[in-house]
Scaffold this motif. Sequence first.
Motif: not given
Length: 538
Positions: A34, A38, A94, A98, A101, A120, A180, A182-183, A186-187, A190
Amino acid sequence: MTTTTGITESAPPLLLTRRRIWIIFSALIAGMLLASLDQTIVSTAMPTIVGELGGVSSQVWITTAYILATTIVMPVYGKFGDVLGRRRLFIVAIAIFTAASVGCAFATGFWTFVIFRAVQGLGGGGLMILSQAIIADIVPASERGRYLGPLGGIFGLAAVGGPLLGGFFVDHLTWQWAFYINIPVGVAAFLIAVFALRLPNKKAVHPIDWLGVLFLSAATTCLIFFADSGGSADHGWAAGVTWAWGAGLVLSASVFVVVESRAADPIMPLSMFRNPIFVNATAIGLALGIGMFAALGFVPTFLQMSSGTSAAASGLLMLPLMVGLLATSVVAGVLITRTGRYRIFPVLGTLITGGAMAAMTTLTAATPIWLIGVYLLVFGAGLGLIIQVVVLVVQNAVSPDDIGTATATNNYFREVGGAVGIAVFGTIFTSRLTDNLTTVFTGAGADAEQASRATATIDPAVLRQLPDQVRDGIVAAYADALAPVFWYLIPFMVIALVLALFLKEIPLSDVAGMVARGEAIGGEEAERLEAEKSGPPS
């Protein structure tokens, strides 16, 4: 120096079987992917971002804000991980990264964007420190080298995917897609951390050193603003505001030392600085950070603007650097695991990196693309021999109770070096660039106000639409602004080389941090106990 902590759960020690180690490692890889993805995407998209948001003359703050925030929180994550356990902190990091971001993607002004980049950094600092500390918790130093391969693979994947995605987003979509992306990543990180990262939670038995956190943060902030003001054309080293920040640095650092000497459980124990191996390795990281981050922060901008390439092409041109870094970090890790010797690698790394910097002082708009790739390959190869090795040396030189604190302190000083390097040499670059671009636009017939506005909003897309004569002048302006900065960075690599020559070599520990602290059982005994728990085969 040692922090006494208690496990909050009455469960028996964790069994560090090979399978469990790789499950935990998968969670760390998700978090590191992640953060590393980025960074490579943003560096490629930066010229377009600053152009659209009107921040070309202040673009140094996109990188400085992130590094400043990262640097401030590193010691906090390191110490809190030692005292409270690392799992929950890793998940929080995390989530912060996210969420920030999303803020970056929806920012409509330059300074709003900078603020979200700083947030961030609050998450990114945790991802970096906690990953390194958890690896030291579950893998002995003598075996840690073999895990550098998968870690290098993550950086390699980010190096390949990041520039390609960043270039694709800028050329075919919008720069907002750099955030976008990273979403979903990131999820996923997580969820993997929640379900796969099984580590003991602890409770502190001493008061948290909040005063230490406060004055360390103040000292770090004053240092960054002191360096930025001194290198700025608006202020300079003779300005009163510059030395006001310098006075703040001296004052807050002095108070911090007093606070740490009296704290029951200091955020950065002063006793660590009596360890010569720790001090030497940390000083290498500081010198490396000054040169490395300053060089890496603006190379993609140089490639896009000075070489006239698109965002996607400039992203591809960064691949040799990461290929070199990946290759040498893997080789160094394997050799360290086999031989137990590590001192030679920082020596070779500083020599190679310094040589690459010397070569990059010759860069011009006319430099062939293949030659730029060679320079970056050599530069990355040098870095790969130093970065992970120095962290391993620090972790091996301290008590298992202080692995997180020592890892964070080492990274803190490297990031301080990076922040100072970017602030000082970045402002030298942007000041020269602003002057050069203003000259180009006024020479093309613009008045002072028009030249200032054009300078603040220039980006690769605008560049391609300008007349040939103006475009050639802008290309030369970027080249003339950046290439000479490398001369200022070489002395720091010489300092790192001297420090590496005096680095003492001691045997690598064959016990993982959690095993040494009594929190886990490892090796053959863990495998046997796990087999007994599973019961006899049916």
